[in-house]
Design an enzyme around this catalytic site. Structure first.
Site, PDB file in Angstrom:
ATOM      1  CG  ASN A   7      37.855  -3.167 -36.130  1.00  0.00           C
ATOM      2  OD1 ASN A   7      38.396  -3.762 -35.184  1.00  0.00           O
ATOM      3  ND2 ASN A   7      37.388  -1.933 -36.021  1.00  0.00           N
ATOM      4  NE  ARG A  99      41.025  -0.279 -34.634  1.00  0.00           N
ATOM      5  CZ  ARG A  99      40.304  -0.264 -33.519  1.00  0.00           C
ATOM      6  NH1 ARG A  99      39.267  -1.058 -33.381  1.00  0.00           N
ATOM      7  NH2 ARG A  99      40.623   0.543 -32.542  1.00  0.00           N
ATOM      8  CG  HIS A 189      40.870   7.017 -31.915  1.00  0.00           C
ATOM      9  ND1 HIS A 189      40.364   7.808 -30.913  1.00  0.00           N
ATOM     10  CD2 HIS A 189      39.996   5.987 -32.030  1.00  0.00           C
ATOM     11  CE1 HIS A 189      39.258   7.284 -30.442  1.00  0.00           C
ATOM     12  NE2 HIS A 189      39.016   6.159 -31.096  1.00  0.00           N
TER      13      HIS A 189
END
Ligand code: ADP
Length: 413
Positions: A7, A99, A189
């Protein structure tokens, strides 16, 4: 398969090494082998390293960029200290899952990276100027360090919400802005909402089509998602993660005219106003104390500070309004599911959010609610509650690792 989950942010890089296979993900036997976080990239970086079997260790080292951070991570994973016996050299990492914040309208699911896909992610920089360039840097750093042949997969924060119908993703502004600039609600999200919905139906033994829930991701960033028949039909974050619920430092919904008003009164330009709304608002802005919910609650206990109380009140009230709105939008739901640092850990906030909702069938069991903290999952409603409430800790990294394996093995195309 050992999957390195990355990430990459502009100054922070979080990683996990997760072992998973198609069989292991079905039985839930897949697991995190080691994890860590590098903060303050570009200066003296603060590094937290968490081997699976021993306590976390903090250290610091000057790491200039994502490439330097990745070299550090790979060296650490291959060292004795990480405790990961299956990674003693670079060939012990079999795939990398990233991500990626923005997938625009193009990416509706996780995608194996090719030069063309990376170009498309770069093209979306306009929509996520802080995030997508960092994600691309991470992808290129992996290529440089682990070679072009290592499979890399992008898992998008926006992909889960690509099922939104037009009536919930379009803003009521001149339609040509959507055509010209792709201005619309994307929602974020997505990996968290999707994981929690998956885990919910696993816990209840339900097929996807019978998953009708409202998921509440309450962390530093917060968002609510309406999930009908297993797919996202509405989400509180919009074009950017600024819209919707009150967050640590973000305002969430405001009258758009406020931006111009602040600019005129305070002599700020548009960019500065956006920064006020993103970085100086929310819990921090109202309380004037902190963005951190745990600290706010401690302040209330210690001093009963008026503005700390107000910040928490506004936060919970906004969540409650979204629950009501989504129940109406969905024509009812089976459960409300709490996740994220606040949603998973704060029985007090969950109770405050659900206060006064028994008229519409939601009542929390005080004891179950109090006990469901620190990574526990399960129901927190009373036996007679028509609308159920669950706490399910999110695990975005696990979902990224699983999607990575599924893409590499051709299960997602
Ligand atoms: P992020 O969105 O950055 O991933 P988290 O999901 O970890 O962040 O959530 C961070 C928030 O969770 C902070 O506001 C923190 O204070 C809050 N939090 C964590 N534990 C508790 C707790 N026991 N009670 C209340 N708030 C908590």
């Amino acid at each position: 398969m050992n999957v390195l989950v990355l990430n990459c942010g502009s100054s922070t890089l979080k990683f996990q090494l997760i072992w998973t296979t198609l069989d292991a993900m079905k039985s839930g036997e897949d697991k995190c082998l080691a994890r860590g976080c590098i903060e303050r990239l570009g200066g003296e970086s603060v590094i937290t390293l968490e081997p699976a079997a021993s306590p976390p260790r903090k250290t610091s080292e000057p790491l200039h960029d994502i490439r330097g951070a990745l070299e550090f991570i790979v060296r650490w994973l291959a060292s004795e200290e990480s405790g990961v016996d299956s990674v003693r050299n670079l060939t012990g990492i079999h795939a990398v899952g990233h991500r990626v914040v923005h997938g625009g309208e193009r990416f509706v699911r996780s995608t194996l990276l090719t030069p063309e896909v990376v170009r498309h992610i770069e093209d979306l920089t306009d929509l996520a100027p802080l995030h997508n360039p960092a994600n691309v840097k991470g992808i290129r750093a992996v290529e440089a360090l682990l070679g072009k042949d290592i499979p890399q997969v992008a898992v998008f924060d926006t992909a889960f919400h690509q099922s939104l119908p037009e009536k919930s993703f379009l803003y009521a502004i001149p339609y040509q802005y959507y055509r010209r600039y792709a201005l619309r609600r994307y929602g974020f999200h997505g990996t968290s909402h999707r994981y929690v919905a998956y885990r919910y139906r696993q816990l209840l033994g339900l097929p996807k089509e019978q998953t009708n829930i409202i998921t509440l991701h309450l962390g530093n960033g917060c968002s609510a998602c309406a999930i009908q028949a297993g797919v996202s039909i509405d989400v509180s974050m919009g074009l950017t993660p600024l819209e919707g619920l009150v967050m640590g430092t973000r305002s969430g919904d405001i009258d758009p005219a406020i931006a111009h008003y602040i600019a005129a009164k305070e002599g700020l330009d548009a960019h500065q106003v956006e920064s006020v709304l993103n970085k100086q608002s929310g819990l921090l802005g109202v309380s004037g104390l902190t963005h951190d919910m745990r600290e706010l609650l401690a302040e209330i206990d210690d001093t009963n500070d008026r503005r700390a109380n107000l910040a928490v009140d506004i936060f919970c009230y906004r969540v409650r309004k979204y629950i009501g709105a989504y129940l109406a939008a969905m024509g009812g739901a089976d459960a409300v599911v709490f996740t994220g640092g606040i949603g998973q850990n704060s029985a007090r906030i969950r109770a405050k959010v659900c206060e006064g909702l028994s008229w519409m069938g939601l009542s929390l069991d005080a004891e179950k609610n109090e006990n469901c903290i620190l990574g526990q999952e399960g129901p927190v409603h009373t036996s007679g509650s028509r609308l159920k409430a669950y706490v399910i800790p999110t695990d975005e990294e696990l979902l990224i690792a699983r999607d990575t394996v599924r893409c590499v093995q051709g299960e997602i195309q």
